[in-house]
Design an enzyme around this catalytic site. Structure first.
Site, PDB file in Angstrom:
ATOM      1  CG  HIS A 426     -36.850  91.130  68.068  1.00  0.00           C
ATOM      2  ND1 HIS A 426     -36.245  91.631  69.220  1.00  0.00           N
ATOM      3  CD2 HIS A 426     -36.075  90.006  67.934  1.00  0.00           C
ATOM      4  CE1 HIS A 426     -35.455  91.503  69.610  1.00  0.00           C
ATOM      5  NE2 HIS A 426     -35.111  90.265  68.887  1.00  0.00           N
ATOM      6  CD  GLU A 427     -37.642  86.874  66.234  1.00  0.00           C
ATOM      7  OE1 GLU A 427     -36.443  86.379  64.735  1.00  0.00           O
ATOM      8  OE2 GLU A 427     -37.857  86.590  67.066  1.00  0.00           O
TER       9      GLU A 427
END
Length: 609
Positions: A426-427
């Site tokens: 996600h990051e």
């Protein structure tokens, strides 16, 4: 079950109890103590001590004889006898003696000292305590003195703050410096025919230094400085606020030239149109009295009114007209140079390492207020102490920025490997999408260490230069970057999680602002669709359009978000290998810098340590 507390007894109850106790002590205990200090002996022992030369002094009364020995501090007492030879014995033994003539005491005097005097004393104590309680609760000495303003009066030596202690607000200081100069050198203004503004209104978001600026004026002006909060004027008693306004200006006129500062003036200065039916409430009376008092003195009297608020749109128009608050002084969030100077001011009392770069911290804190920056310096100092150092280092400041923004690290949080992998993808999805766009800020740091604010990880971007305006391309790139985390989850795991909730909220806000306020939509062109109610507190907005147009706004906002979402997925699919490589590196190290991220993205191989 709700606890029911017994009602408190009135204060007079305790007065009566204490009075009875003191009377009992006065009647029984104290006389008994006095009796125990005198030793009683028989008459024969008294005569023996006289004959042996042990008695020093004798006092003869009608009912008893008291005598003191030549050695010791004990006083003896014995009864009287019909002894005609007693005087000869005392002469023979060279004893000093005297006959005490009893004084007739008045029964009224005895009654006064025994009963009336204690009652009067306790009544006086009760009155004093009641007066103290009224002073604390109501601001006055008694029921007829509620109108005291209780304003705090400062002089230069008491505040200890000058304009040198205020940074990042050069325009505000310049506007207030003119007022200070007028109070020092009013003649040059009078000679040219200029009138100094009666009042100056400090307007800005919370934490930008409005109250600090007012205190700096106190330190610079060297004239009496009255400070009071707007909420102190209005209390439960009708008419007290107006009376306090009168008392405040009465004191100010007596000590002119001076400065009167009213903090949070919106507590009493709200527009009278917003009052309830009838409109004659306590707050309105206080406002009317303030307006009257501001009209009641001439500019050359040397009384200047300063006020601070972060809700200027709620103030009454009569309060803002020329002749009252003539000058409006904006105290806005500091720019890049202002943030750097504020950091330096707050770091004066902190021991710093030699390699501190405040510019890096200032660039990482865009949108921070002066209070936020002061908190960052303090958090950095606390972190240095926790780590056993006597100086603050650069990484302490950088970590304190993250602490203020996202909270403390949750070092003991237990996260499964599956969730940790999802957070890492996600990051990296955010960072990779941002890096592949031409209008995004550079990546500064990526971490998957959870924080106390609820963030399971975050990607920090820091602009190299201060930007004031945002172009349409920059807004679209921001939304696309927010979509990168969800897009990575969809591509890698073929599912979605709740981790993108904050991303969705921020992206929707930007997309909606583009349509309703920024005129960045072809559908509505430059049509104003909503207005900001309070730019300094939350930025709440109100739609200006019909329900039908509002539905079209929602459709346009959704179109922008979907387009940016598809662009984010396309960027990640075109760089799927780098997505896997960067995620693996982040998963091993948990926190990586922007330099490490860009090195891997450009093809460099970094060793895991």
């Amino acid at each position: 079950m709700k606890e029911i507390k017994p009602p408190k007894k009135p204060l007079i109850y305790y007065y009566v109890v204490i009075l009875i106790v003191v009377m009992l002590l006065n009647t029984f205990l104290f006389p008994a103590i006095l009796r125990h200090s005198i030793k009683e002996v028989d008459y024969g022992t008294f005569l023996s001590m006289v004959d042996q030369g042990k008695v020093k002094q004798v006092q003869i009364e009608d009912d008893y004889i008291t005598f003191s020995p030549k050695s010791g501090d004990v006083v003896y007492k014995t009864g009287t006898m019909n002894d005609p030879e007693l005087v000869n014995r005392l002469h023979k033994a060279n004893v000093n003696f005297s006959k005490v003539i009893p004084k007739e005491s008045s029964p009224l005097i005895n009654f006064f000292w025994t009963w009336v005097a204690p009652i009067l004393i306790f009544m006086a104590i009760g009155q004093w305590l009641t007066k103290r309680m009224q002073t604390r609760m109501m601001g006055g000495g008694n029921g007829f003195s509620f109108g005291k303003s209780n304003a705090k009066v400062y002089v230069e030596s008491e505040t200890g703050i000058t304009f040198n202690d205020v940074a990042g607000q050069d325009e505000a200081k310049e506007a207030l410096q003119e007022i200070v100069d007028y109070l020092h050198n009013s003649k040059k203004y009078v000679d040219i025919g200029a009138n100094i503004p009666k009042g100056a209104l400090l307007v800005g978001p919370p934490g930008t230094g409005k109250t600090l600026l007012a205190k700096a004026v106190a330190g610079e002006s060297k004239v009496p400085f009255f400070s009071m909060s707007g909420s102190e004027f209005v209390e439960m008693f009708v008419g007290m606020g107006a009376a306090r306004v009168r008392d405040l200006f009465k004191q100010a006129k007596a000590k002119a030239p001076c400065i009167v500062f009213i903090d949070e003036i919106d507590a009493i200065g709200k527009s009278r149109n917003s009052s309830m039916a009838g409109g004659n409430d306590e707050r309105e009376q206080t406002l009317n009295q303030l307006l009257t008092e501001m009209d009641g003195f001439e500019p050359d009297k040397g009384i200047v009114i300063l006020a601070a608020t972060n809700r200027p749109e709620t103030l009454d128009k009569a309060l803002l007209r020329p002749g009252r608050f003539d000058r409006r002084v904006p105290v806005e969030l500091p720019d890049l140079a202002g943030r750097e100077s504020i950091l330096r001011v707050h770091a004066r009392k902190v021991k710093l390492a030699d390699d501190i770069d405040f510019n890096v911290i200032a660039r990482a804190t865009s949108g921070a207020s002066g209070a936020d920056l002061a908190n960052i310096i303090n958090e950095a100092a606390l972190r240095a102490v926790r780590l056993g150092r006597n100086k603050v280092k650069q990484n302490d400041l950088e970590e304190s920025v993250e602490t203020v923004i996202a909270g403390y690290q949750r070092k003991n949080a237990v996260i499964s490997m599956k969730d940790k992998l999802t957070i890492a993808y996600h990051e990296i999805g955010h960072a990779l999408v941002a890096a592949k766009q031409s209008h995004s800020a550079p990546i500064h740091k990526i971490t998957i260490i959870p924080r106390t604010s609820g963030a399971l990880g975050y990607t920090m971007q820091v602009d190299e230069k201060e930007t004031i305006l945002m172009t349409k391309e920059q807004a679209l790139d921001k939304i696309t970057t927010y979509m990168g985390g969800r897009a990575a989850e969809e591509i890698i795991f073929k599912t979605i999680t709740s981790g993108a909730s904050n991303d969705i909220e921020q992206a929707t806000k930007i997309a909606r602002s583009m349509v309703t306020r920024f005129g960045m939509s072809d559908e509505f062109d430059m049509m104003a669709l909503e207005t900001v109610n309070n730019p300094y507190l939350g930025g709440d907005t109100t739609l200006l359009v019909s329900a039908e147009t509002a539905s079209k706004v929602d459709v346009e906002v959704l179109r922008i978000i979907k387009t940016c979402h598809q662009n984010a997925k396309m960027i990640l699919q075109n760089n799927i290998d780098k997505l896997h490589e960067l995620t693996k590196y982040l998963l091993e190290k948990e926190t990586i810098t922007g330099v490490e991220f860009m090195d891997i993205l450009s093809g460099k191989e970094l060793e895991l340590i």
